[in-house]
Design an enzyme around this catalytic site. Structure first.
Site, PDB file in Angstrom:
ATOM      1  N   ASP A   1      72.985   2.406  16.555  1.00  8.77           N
ATOM      2  CA  ASP A   1      72.059   1.857  17.526  1.00  8.77           C
ATOM      3  C   ASP A   1      72.915   1.030  18.451  1.00  8.77           C
ATOM      4  OD1 ASP A   1      69.416   1.775  18.553  1.00  8.77           O
ATOM      5  OD2 ASP A   1      69.312  -0.325  17.976  1.00  8.77           O
ATOM      6  N   SER A   2      72.722   1.259  19.695  1.00  7.66           N
ATOM      7  CA  SER A   2      73.568   0.585  20.667  1.00  7.66           C
ATOM      8  C   SER A   2      72.764   0.313  21.905  1.00  7.66           C
ATOM      9  CB  SER A   2      74.785   1.447  20.995  1.00  7.66           C
ATOM     10  OG  SER A   2      74.393   2.742  21.373  1.00  7.66           O
TER      11      SER A   2
ATOM     12  N   ARG B   1      81.099   2.031  21.138  1.00 12.89           N
ATOM     13  CA  ARG B   1      80.890   3.030  20.095  1.00 12.89           C
ATOM     14  C   ARG B   1      82.237   3.470  19.519  1.00 12.89           C
ATOM     15  NH1 ARG B   1      77.765   5.959  22.703  1.00 12.89           N
ATOM     16  NH2 ARG B   1      75.881   5.016  21.876  1.00 12.89           N
TER      17      ARG B   1
ATOM     18  N   LYS C   1      75.920  11.464  22.698  1.00 10.12           N
ATOM     19  CA  LYS C   1      76.328  10.589  21.605  1.00 10.12           C
ATOM     20  C   LYS C   1      77.029  11.400  20.515  1.00 10.12           C
ATOM     21  CE  LYS C   1      73.437   7.260  20.580  1.00 10.12           C
ATOM     22  NZ  LYS C   1      72.342   6.457  19.982  1.00 10.12           N
TER      23      LYS C   1
ATOM     24  N   LYS D   1      87.406   6.901  27.544  1.00 13.74           N
ATOM     25  CA  LYS D   1      86.172   6.166  27.256  1.00 13.74           C
ATOM     26  C   LYS D   1      86.092   5.820  25.774  1.00 13.74           C
ATOM     27  CE  LYS D   1      81.163   6.554  27.282  1.00 13.74           C
ATOM     28  NZ  LYS D   1      79.999   7.412  27.456  1.00 13.74           N
TER      29      LYS D   1
END
Length: 199
Positions: free
Chosen positions: A70-71, A182, A13, A176
């Site tokens: 938060d995902s 995100r 992340k 990506k």
């Protein structure tokens, strides 16, 4: 250069966030730079609640502006599961492999056309002085019946993006980040930081 805390210990992340925020006048720190930082319980009912909690706690403890995300994965055939429990879907401290195995098990009898899903992300930016902002992104796809690709993390090997003809784990990082949930939320954050800074 202003220091900005990214409230995560997740290296994948952090790598994605750093790549997207590259070029802004900030030095990014992670929770690894604060070894005594306590674990923040993600007990919110929404991605936004969890992101705001993590970012505000990080800003208050470090005295620096902080961002947190938060995902998770929302699968239509599972009534929105795993949702806010995506990282711990198969139990506390579960591995990506264990979470993916549970997801595949629960979707075993679901036909391909009903395996629609979305990755959702909310990024929160909080200052020690109490200012709070949120930015959200979403990406739609389909859950495959077996993993493909070795990049990314989490559910990336199972999440197929039709317009790319690949799973998230098969896409190079730059590709990506250009389409991910995100990446979309971070693009909004980057625009905000470029215009307004942290305060």
């Amino acid at each position: 250069m202003t220091r900005l805390v990214v409230a995560t210990r997740n290296k994948g992340k952090l790598r994605e966030i750093a790549a997207i925020l590259d070029g802004l006048p900030f030095t990014l720190l992670s929770l690894e730079d604060f070894p005594d930082f306590p674990e923040v319980e993600e007990d919110g009912k929404t991605f936004e609640e969890n992101a705001l909690k993590k970012a505000s706690v990080a800003a208050n403890i470090t005295g620096l502006p902080a961002l947190a995300d938060d995902s998770g994965l929302v699968v239509d055939a599972l009534d929105g599961k795993p949702g806010v429990y995506s990282a711990r879907y198969s139990g506390e401290n579960a591995s990506d492999e264990a979470n993916n195995a549970k997801l595949l098990s629960e979707l075993e009898s679901v036909p391909y056309e009903e395996r629609t899903a979305a990755f959702r992300c909310t990024i929160a930016l909080c200052s020690p002085g109490g200012k709070r902002y949120t930015f959200s992104g979403e990406l739609h796809g389909v859950i495959l019946d077996s993993p493909r690709g070795t990049g990314g993390f989490g559910y990336d090997p199972l999440f197929f993006v039709s317009e790319k003809g690949a799973t998230m784990a098969e896409l190079p990082l730059e590709a990506k980040n250009a389409v991910s949930h995100r990446g979309r939320a971070l693009a909004l954050l980057k625009d905000h930081l470029g215009w307004q800074g942290i305060e």
